[in-house]
Design a protein around this motif. Structure first.
Motif: not given
Ligand SMILES: [Zn+2]
Length: 729
Positions: A276-281
């Motif tokens: 989810i952290v990478n998805a946001y970026d």
């Protein structure tokens, strides 16, 4: 056994039982937490009104009509009549309505609403067969993953927010059916939306501790997509390798990230957190419009393809424009949830940015539903102009609308044991158990039509705690604060929390100011087109149909002063004025049917075609311009301006060229990109290549581009093509 005990407890102490600290059925702690619809009230304002309108609409529906399709299937007869529409009214959204109503009943403490929600659920419960079969259609057309997901979401919410154990009985029954009947082949990106199932099953596990829900949630692990994000692989590479699909369905694929979020909560596995952290970026860099919206024609877009979906899709053919750019209500719902997971797990203020954008420009910019339950399903951002319009009756977005507008309550404040966090600037009041006792914080503001917020502390005792404010990323000069009329020095960096920690007393007043100004945000991976922003609000050009191309660009826009009165000329560029009936207005203010333009070509664009360049080495001409695969082949061009964009087309067999300006190397331009992507009206078979250098200083510059013979690991070749360059002043 635990299950039976907890039911007895709940029956015996229907409210007290929920207050008992439940056993911990999760593996990852929250750093900060939302208020979970408890002790929070919206105060009068545009968004409170929107919430009230939607709530009223749903409460005015006849319960017999809502239940009609379920009773007809189960008993062959039913009082009243169905709500109509292609899906028999409530058939598609019933679970979402239960979910929305129980959360609203939680927020409002409204007993009548609670009773109504339980009535609907229990009457639905009577239509479930002994083997757990349910729904509105015959067994041959039984509910699939999609229908099951929506219903369990409603049941889990009734249990969590209304404390009603009956919800678990129904959940148990229909899950028994789903465990036996749902297809588990989990084929890649099928339109069944199976990959969104995990969230509510993991929530059921968190609330009940029943292993069965945990195990069933695991079945719906979206390994391909989540894994690609977690490991920072190219997600479109995954889709390209898959045989039958060339794109991802936008809402459900993004909503699946909420499942990854809850999977992290339940399992504690780092890969879900990374997802989810990478998805946001990744979303921000490649998929997100200025509104916070995503998914034109309900699809995710190949990297670098965004500007084209705003223009004519097949370059110059206006009649194939995309129909809409963002499935607004459902898409905002997914965004709110994912934003909350990110904020809970990281405690980072920056994730408030997405929620804020969606609040003002996504669901918060939706016009009211009409009397027939029609809503604006999709928002349109076409560069050539667009309108808000109503479409679809009793569809997914009607269901999520109720949930999404109510979710405003859950986004404004967060907390931990020692601090309260102000995430959004929305008129509201919240009760919080501070370390020294209960306090109430009242927020009054006309934001975003004013840059000023006033906070009042109400408390029976003095309390020491940190009051933290999200400093928005757009608030470039940070924030300033007064406490009881005295300025206080606070470290307030954009994208972080600004903290005032002290002994707070009753009637303390804090005044906060943000740096509201006009700025321009380009479409992802492009310099142009741009959207004009005022703080988090997307401003659209109204009545602009007859105007020649006039483009906001950051340097050229003067502050529009009292733009809310929108009767002034706005200087878009020194020496040029907009026609007097052109105004920048907040997108949220636009009414159904009014014409607007959201994205604009950047000012001063000049295109120089390839036939004005000098070529050396082996180059071939084709329909796209010129192309060479020979290492050392080069072209040179002269241009006047401070920004230059190399233009061409991305291909899967394209490689890398070295770029020199005025004899100095400025970078490697990688022309690789996915081609041959064609979804519905979105023909992305030919994705333009744009690679730019800015801040070159005014005057004439010499460009030299040399084919390097290198390529990235994904690329199938080393060719480099050129169509021309675009220059900006
Ligand atoms: Zn929808």
């Amino acid at each position: 056994m635990k299950y039976i005990t907890s039911i007895i407890l709940l029956l015996w102490f229907p409210t007290a039982a929920l207050a008992v600290q439940p056993a911990k059925h999760y593996a990852s702690d929250n750093i900060i937490e939302p208020f979970n619809y408890e002790g929070i009230r919206l105060l009068p304002g545009r968004w409170q009104q929107q919430y009230e309108d939607v709530k009223e609409f749903y409460l005015s529906l006849d319960p017999n009509s809502i239940l009609h399709p379920f009773r007809m299937r189960a008993h062959g007869r039913a009082p009243g009549k169905s709500l109509g529409g292609a899906y028999g009214g409530s058939a598609l959204g019933f679970g979402q309505w239960l979910a929305g109503m129980s959360r609203i009943a939680k927020v409002t403490n409204d007993d009548a609403l609670k009773e109504r929600t339980l009535y609907l659920m229990n009457e639905f419960g009577k239509t479930i067969e002994d083997d757990g079969f349910y729904g509105t259609r015959s067994r041959e057309r039984a509910p699939g993953h999609y229908g099951y997901d929506k219903i369990i979401g409603g049941l889990v919410d009734v249990y969590e927010y209304l404390g009603e154990p009956k919800a678990l009985e129904y959940l148990d029954k229909i899950t028994t059916w789903a465990e036996k009947n749902l297809d588990r082949s989990n084929e890649y990106a099928l339109p069944r939306e199976w990959y969104t199932l995990a969230e509510n099953l993991y929530r059921a596990y968190e609330l009940t501790g029943e292993q069965r829900y945990y195990d069933f949630a695991k079945v719906w692990d979206y390994t391909h997509f989540w894994g690609a994000l977690a490991e920072k692989r190219d997600v479109f590479g995954e889709v390209h390798r898959a045989e039958s699909h060339k794109s991802y369905h936008a809402y459900s694929t993004i909503n699946s990230l909420a499942s990854a979020g809850q999977a992290y909560r339940s399992t504690g596995e780092q890969r879900y957190f990374d997802t989810i952290v990478n998805a946001y970026d990744w979303m921000k860099e490649t998929q997100m419009f200025a509104t916070g919206g995503y998914g034109p024609e309900e699809s995710l877009i190949v990297p670098n393809g965004m500007p084209e979906v705003l223009m004519g899709i097949r370059r110059g053919e206006a009649n194939v424009d995309v129909r809409f750019h963002f499935e607004t209500s459902c898409g905002s719902w997914a965004g709110f949830k994912i934003g909350k997971y990110l904020m809970r797990f990281t405690g980072a203020a920056k994730y408030g940015d997405w929620m804020e954008r969606l609040m003002y420009n996504g669901v918060g910019a939706m016009p009211p539903m009409n009397d027939y339950g029609m809503i604006m399903y999709g928002s349109c951002y076409n560069t050539w102009g667009a309108r808000k319009f109503h479409s679809t009756v009793w569809f997914c977005c009607q269901g999520s609308f109720l949930q999404t507008v109510n979710d405003y309550h859950d986004l404004i404040y967060f907390k931990d044991s020692k601090n309260i966090y102000v995430n959004l600037f929305v008129p509201s009041e919240v009760d919080w158990d501070s370390p020294d006792g209960k306090i109430t914080l009242r927020q009054e503001t006309k934001f975003p039509e004013s840059n000023r917020m006033t906070y009042t502390v109400k408390a029976a005792q003095s309390s020491r705690f940190g009051l933290k404010f999200r400093v928005p990323l757009w608030s470039k000069k940070g924030m300033t604060f007064d406490v009881n009329g005295e300025p206080v020095k606070v470290n307030a960096k954009p994208g972080e929390w600004a903290e005032i920690k002290r002994e707070w007393k009753d009637k303390d007043i804090i005044t906060a100011k943000v740096d509201l100004h006009i700025w321009a945000e380009p479409a992802p991976a492009a310099l142009s087109p741009v959207a004009a922003m005022y703080g988090p609000v997307v401003m659209v050009m109204a009545n602009a149909r007859d105007e020649e191309e006039l483009m906001p660009h950051e340097g050229g826009i003067s502050f529009p002063g009292d733009w809310i009165s929108y009767h002034k000329n706005i200087s878009m560029d020194p020496g040029r004025q907009l026609h007097s009936n052109n105004q920048l207005r907040p997108f949220y203010e636009m009414q159904t049917g009014e014409f607007y333009r959201m994205y604009h070509e950047r000012f001063g664009k000049k295109f120089i075609p390839w036939d004005q360049f000098e070529f050396e080495g082996d180059w071939e001409s084709n329909s796209e311009g010129r192309v060479s695969g020979k290492k050392g082949a080069r072209y040179t061009a002269k241009f006047k301006g401070s920004t230059v964009v190399l233009n061409g087309f991305r291909h899967m067999d394209s490689g890398i060229a070295e770029v020199y300006i005025d004899g100095k190397k400025v970078g490697d331009a990688d022309q690789f990109g996915y081609d041959n992507v064609h979804v519905g009206r979105m023909d992305q078979r030919q994705v333009p290549f744009r690679w730019w250098v800015e801040d070159l200083g005014v005057g004439e510059h010499a460009l030299e581009v040399v084919v390097s013979g290198k390529k990235n690991a994904n690329a199938g070749g080393r060719k480099f093509n050129v169509n021309g360059i675009t220059v900006y002043p």
